[in-house]
Design an enzyme around this catalytic site. Structure first.
Site, PDB file in Angstrom:
ATOM      1  N   SER A   8       5.933  -0.486  -1.512  1.00  0.00           N
ATOM      2  CA  SER A   8       5.336  -1.290  -0.442  1.00  0.00           C
ATOM      3  C   SER A   8       4.238  -0.498   0.253  1.00  0.00           C
ATOM      4  CB  SER A   8       6.402  -1.693   0.578  1.00  0.00           C
ATOM      5  OG  SER A   8       5.755  -2.231   1.714  1.00  0.00           O
ATOM      6  N   MET A  35       2.010 -10.252   7.054  1.00  0.00           N
ATOM      7  CA  MET A  35       2.804 -10.732   8.199  1.00  0.00           C
ATOM      8  C   MET A  35       1.864 -11.362   9.220  1.00  0.00           C
ATOM      9  SD  MET A  35       5.416  -7.555   8.749  1.00  0.00           S
ATOM     10  CE  MET A  35       6.078  -6.631   7.356  1.00  0.00           C
ATOM     11  N   MET A 135      15.768 -10.552   0.241  1.00  0.00           N
ATOM     12  CA  MET A 135      15.518  -9.537   1.273  1.00  0.00           C
ATOM     13  C   MET A 135      16.818  -8.825   1.617  1.00  0.00           C
ATOM     14  SD  MET A 135      12.295  -9.521   2.014  1.00  0.00           S
ATOM     15  CE  MET A 135      12.457  -8.321   3.353  1.00  0.00           C
TER      16      MET A 135
HETATM   17  C1  DX5 Z   1       9.793  -5.675   5.263  1.00  0.00           C
HETATM   18  C2  DX5 Z   1       8.849  -5.677   4.092  1.00  0.00           C
HETATM   19  C3  DX5 Z   1       9.154  -4.622   3.125  1.00  0.00           C
HETATM   20  C4  DX5 Z   1       9.062  -3.232   3.693  1.00  0.00           C
HETATM   21  C5  DX5 Z   1       9.997  -2.344   2.946  1.00  0.00           C
HETATM   22  O1  DX5 Z   1       9.675  -6.845   5.973  1.00  0.00           O
HETATM   23  O2  DX5 Z   1       8.903  -6.919   3.390  1.00  0.00           O
HETATM   24  O3  DX5 Z   1       8.388  -4.730   1.937  1.00  0.00           O
HETATM   25  O4  DX5 Z   1       7.765  -2.702   3.634  1.00  0.00           O
HETATM   26  O5  DX5 Z   1      10.022  -1.096   3.540  1.00  0.00           O
HETATM   27  P1  DX5 Z   1      11.254  -0.111   3.339  1.00  0.00           P
HETATM   28  O6  DX5 Z   1      11.371   0.145   1.864  1.00  0.00           O
HETATM   29  O7  DX5 Z   1      10.871   1.080   4.128  1.00  0.00           O
HETATM   30  O8  DX5 Z   1      12.486  -0.811   3.873  1.00  0.00           O
END
Ligand code: DX5
Ligand code: ZN
Length: 221
Positions: A8, A35, A135
């Site tokens: 990410s 977002m 998620m």
């Molecule tokens: C959270 C995002 C993820 C986030 C993951 O809402 O959708 O993609 O960047 O980050 P980590 O791996 O640090 O949880």
């Protein structure tokens, strides 16, 4: 397709996205978190940034849209060059129509579920998709703790996908790290998003390999 790792970019240096992408040359995808400050309480970037990154990156873009009204906005991300576009089913008005539109425009269509959203009501939609994203944190921020409570849903989703046949990928996102990736692979995930685990590592590309090896060793299906 086997195991795939999608770091990410949310945890990378936004001022240097091109060079950050080069630090993870072994990654299968660049996961880009969009977002809108409405669907989630955070604001990141939009289609122009995806387009700029798609032009310079070697890896394809995996756009994760945490936005209201994806029916209206998701097609723009295909036009911006994303190879995969994920919308949240909680926000989509017409998920089948939207998935078909994303595919018709030339990208892979993917549907995401927040931790409290069940997969079962969407069983009949799976054939319309190229990927399901479960998620494993509440969407909105990187660096959160992995929610073990989501593991049974990953297993149930894997069972539904196997029953449906085809080749729909199963992605997990949120708190994925060397501590948690094996549990996700055991449950049937095959595409792994990791933000802080990869970009927080001294050697991000080595971490991509480590994560891939851990998941591959556990992948049962
Ligand atoms: C959270 C995002 C993820 C986030 C993951 O809402 O959708 O993609 O960047 O980050 P980590 O791996 O640090 O949880
Ligand atoms: Zn994400």
């Amino acid at each position: 397709m086997g195991i795939q790792i999608a770091p990410s970019m949310l945890s990378s240096d936004f001022a240097n996205l091109e060079s950050e992408a080069r630090r993870i040359s072994g990654a299968d995808w660049l996961h880009v978190d969009v977002m809108d400050g409405h669907f989630v309480p955070n604001l990141t970037l939009g289609a122009p940034v995806v387009e700029a990154l798609a032009k310079v990156a070697e890896q394809p873009i995996d756009a994760h849209l945490m936005i209201d009204d994806p029916d209206r906005w998701a097609p723009e991300y295909v036009e911006a060059g994303a190879g995969s576009v994920t919308f949240h089913v909680e926000a989509a008005r017409a998920p089948v129509r939207l998935a078909r539109e994303i595919r018709a425009k030339g990208a892979r269509a993917s549907m995401a579920l927040r931790p409290a959203t069940p997969i079962e009501p969407y069983e009949d939609l799976l054939a319309e998709l190229d990927m399901v994203l479960i998620m494993t944190v509440e969407p909105g921020f990187g660096g959160q703790k992995f929610l073990d409570v989501c593991l049974p849903k990953i297993r149930r989703t894997r069972a539904l996908l196997d029953k449906a046949g085809g080749d729909v990928w199963l992605q997990v996102d949120g708190g994925v790290s060397v501590e948690t990736i094996e549990r996700c692979a055991d449950a049937g995930a095959d595409v792994f998003v990791a933000g802080s685990a990869v970009f927080g590592a001294d050697a991000p590309d080595a971490m991509v390999s480590t994560l891939r090896d851990l998941a591959t060793a556990r992948c049962a299906h």
